[in-house]
Design a protein around this motif. Structure first.
Motif, short mmCIF file in Angstrom:
data_model
loop_
_atom_site.label_atom_id
_atom_site.label_comp_id
_atom_site.label_asym_id
_atom_site.label_seq_id
_atom_site.Cartn_x
_atom_site.Cartn_y
_atom_site.Cartn_z
N ARG A 39 0.83 -1.20 0.00
CA ARG A 39 0.00 0.00 0.00
C ARG A 39 0.87 1.26 0.00
O ARG A 39 2.07 1.19 0.30
CB ARG A 39 -0.93 -0.01 1.21
N PRO A 40 0.28 2.40 -0.30
CA PRO A 40 1.05 3.65 -0.32
C PRO A 40 1.74 3.92 1.01
O PRO A 40 1.13 3.77 2.07
CB PRO A 40 -0.02 4.72 -0.61
N GLY A 41 3.00 4.31 0.94
CA GLY A 41 3.76 4.67 2.14
C GLY A 41 4.31 3.48 2.92
O GLY A 41 5.01 3.68 3.92
N GLU A 42 4.03 2.26 2.50
CA GLU A 42 4.51 1.09 3.22
C GLU A 42 5.95 0.75 2.84
O GLU A 42 6.36 0.90 1.69
CB GLU A 42 3.61 -0.13 2.95
N GLN A 43 6.69 0.26 3.82
CA GLN A 43 8.06 -0.19 3.59
C GLN A 43 8.07 -1.70 3.40
O GLN A 43 7.34 -2.42 4.07
CB GLN A 43 8.96 0.19 4.76
N PHE A 44 8.87 -2.17 2.47
CA PHE A 44 8.99 -3.61 2.25
C PHE A 44 10.45 -3.91 1.92
O PHE A 44 11.23 -3.04 1.55
CB PHE A 44 8.07 -4.09 1.13
N SER A 45 10.82 -5.16 2.10
CA SER A 45 12.19 -5.59 1.86
C SER A 45 12.22 -6.61 0.74
O SER A 45 11.17 -7.11 0.29
CB SER A 45 12.81 -6.19 3.13
N GLY A 46 13.40 -6.95 0.29
CA GLY A 46 13.53 -7.92 -0.79
C GLY A 46 14.96 -8.39 -0.94
O GLY A 46 15.87 -7.91 -0.26
N VAL A 47 15.12 -9.34 -1.84
CA VAL A 47 16.43 -9.92 -2.13
C VAL A 47 16.60 -10.00 -3.63
O VAL A 47 15.70 -10.48 -4.35
CB VAL A 47 16.59 -11.32 -1.50
N LEU A 48 17.73 -9.54 -4.11
CA LEU A 48 18.10 -9.66 -5.51
C LEU A 48 19.34 -10.54 -5.58
O LEU A 48 20.35 -10.23 -4.96
CB LEU A 48 18.39 -8.29 -6.12
N ALA A 49 19.21 -11.66 -6.31
CA ALA A 49 20.32 -12.61 -6.41
C ALA A 49 20.73 -12.78 -7.86
O ALA A 49 19.89 -12.84 -8.75
CB ALA A 49 19.92 -13.95 -5.81
N ILE A 50 22.03 -12.86 -8.07
CA ILE A 50 22.57 -13.07 -9.41
C ILE A 50 23.73 -14.06 -9.31
O ILE A 50 24.56 -13.98 -8.40
CB ILE A 50 23.01 -11.74 -10.06
N GLN A 51 23.78 -14.99 -10.24
CA GLN A 51 24.86 -15.98 -10.30
C GLN A 51 25.51 -15.91 -11.67
O GLN A 51 24.81 -15.98 -12.69
CB GLN A 51 24.34 -17.39 -10.03
N VAL A 52 26.82 -15.78 -11.69
CA VAL A 52 27.57 -15.74 -12.95
C VAL A 52 28.61 -16.85 -12.94
O VAL A 52 29.21 -17.15 -11.90
CB VAL A 52 28.23 -14.36 -13.16
N SER A 53 28.82 -17.44 -14.09
CA SER A 53 29.73 -18.58 -14.19
C SER A 53 31.19 -18.16 -14.32
O SER A 53 32.09 -18.97 -14.09
CB SER A 53 29.33 -19.44 -15.39
N ARG A 54 31.43 -16.91 -14.68
CA ARG A 54 32.78 -16.38 -14.79
C ARG A 54 32.74 -14.87 -14.63
O ARG A 54 31.66 -14.26 -14.76
CB ARG A 54 33.40 -16.75 -16.15
N PRO A 55 33.83 -14.21 -14.29
CA PRO A 55 33.82 -12.75 -14.14
C PRO A 55 33.33 -12.08 -15.42
O PRO A 55 33.72 -12.45 -16.53
CB PRO A 55 35.28 -12.42 -13.85
#
Length: 285
Positions: A39-55
């Motif tokens: 809802r408007p004004g509400e705070q929420f959290s999350g996770v962003l994950a990324i996996q790479v096989s090489r640089p």
């Protein structure tokens, strides 16, 4: 969740970078459905994950919160529509490390997990809705940005997650039910007969919140001997598109009704009865 790999025609390195991404995932603590909206004004959290096989080359990972509206010009042609961006806000969750005067524009191989926290701006727009005639869409988009050959930056991969948004609704104090009374007459041989039935329909409260339960009370009073067999109750949603959104009574461009629930009650030995149906509980409209 949708993962997109962007291939720049003038940058072979970006295509190579995206091919080494085996996981790009976005999760949030809210906005996951009508039972867990944001809802408007509400705070929420999350996770962003990324996996790479090489640089791979990378300069930053950005989260963008987006809100948009789409309205068709005519319900008969849903391919032509007005599209408006209601919100765009960015949050950088990772940035290339600066070492002295140089910047290391490389994301190392392995799994990278970024925890983040956001606040939904106080924009009291309509809730998430996808219809052929209109759409209100709220989403988070994660972007992996890499240096462009020859200078500048480009997006090489994205991940999207739709957020289920619900506006803040202030309930009005309305102890008296919304009552509709109509007298029905049956026709005989094309002629209108005498009043046969008085039908009363009452809804508790003058407004409903999306996902809430609705109580409809029906009462039938027979004014003459008739052979009715059942009562059918239907609930419709009416959408009106107007030329000027600032004027609530401006000339409508189009109007359309959508049936969102219906129920039937067969006649029994009791003529006065109540019809109770949680007709909005599953629809979320």
């Amino acid at each position: 969740i949708l993962v997109r790999h962007h291939k720049a025609h003038n940058s072979p390195s970006s295509a190579m970078s995206s091919s080494h991404i085996s996981l790009f995932k976005l999760t949030t603590s809210a906005g996951n459905g009508i039972e867990q909206p944001i809802r408007p004004g509400e705070q929420f959290s999350g996770v962003l994950a990324i996996q790479v096989s090489r640089p791979i080359p990378a300069s930053q990972i950005v989260l963008e919160m987006l809100a948009s509206e789409r309205v068709v010009l005519s319900p008969k042609n849903t391919t032509k529509a007005f599209k408006t961006q209601l919100l765009s806000a960015n949050l950088v969750v990772w940035k290339a490390v600066r070492k002295g005067t140089a910047v290391s524009t490389v994301l190392s191989d392995g799994i990278h997990v970024f925890n983040f926290s956001c606040v939904m701006p106080y924009l009291n727009y309509p809730q998430t809705n996808h219809q052929p005639e209109f759409e209100f869409l709220y989403k988070l988009e994660g972007k992996l940005v890499a240096p462009r050959d020859g200078g500048g930056e480009q997006v090489v991969a994205t991940v999207q997650k739709e957020l289920f948004f619900t506006p803040i609704v202030t309930r009005l104090i309305s102890p008296d039910p919304l009552l509709v009374v109509e007298t029905l007459c049956f026709e005989k041989k094309g002629k209108k007969g005498k009043p046969a039935i008085e039908l009363r329909a009452a809804i508790r409260g003058h407004q409903v919140i999306p996902g809430s339960k609705v109580r409809i009370e029906l009462s039938i009073k027979e004014l003459a001997s008739v052979g009715w067999t059942k009562v059918i109750a239907r609930l419709f949603e009416r959408t009106v598109c107007r030329q000027d959104p600032k004027l609530s009574f401006s000339h409508p461009i189009w109007s359309i009704d959508r049936e969102i629930a219906h129920s039937e009650v067969v006649r029994s030995s009791v003529y006065n009865f109540f019809l109770n149906d949680d007709i909005l509980g599953k629809k979320g409209t």
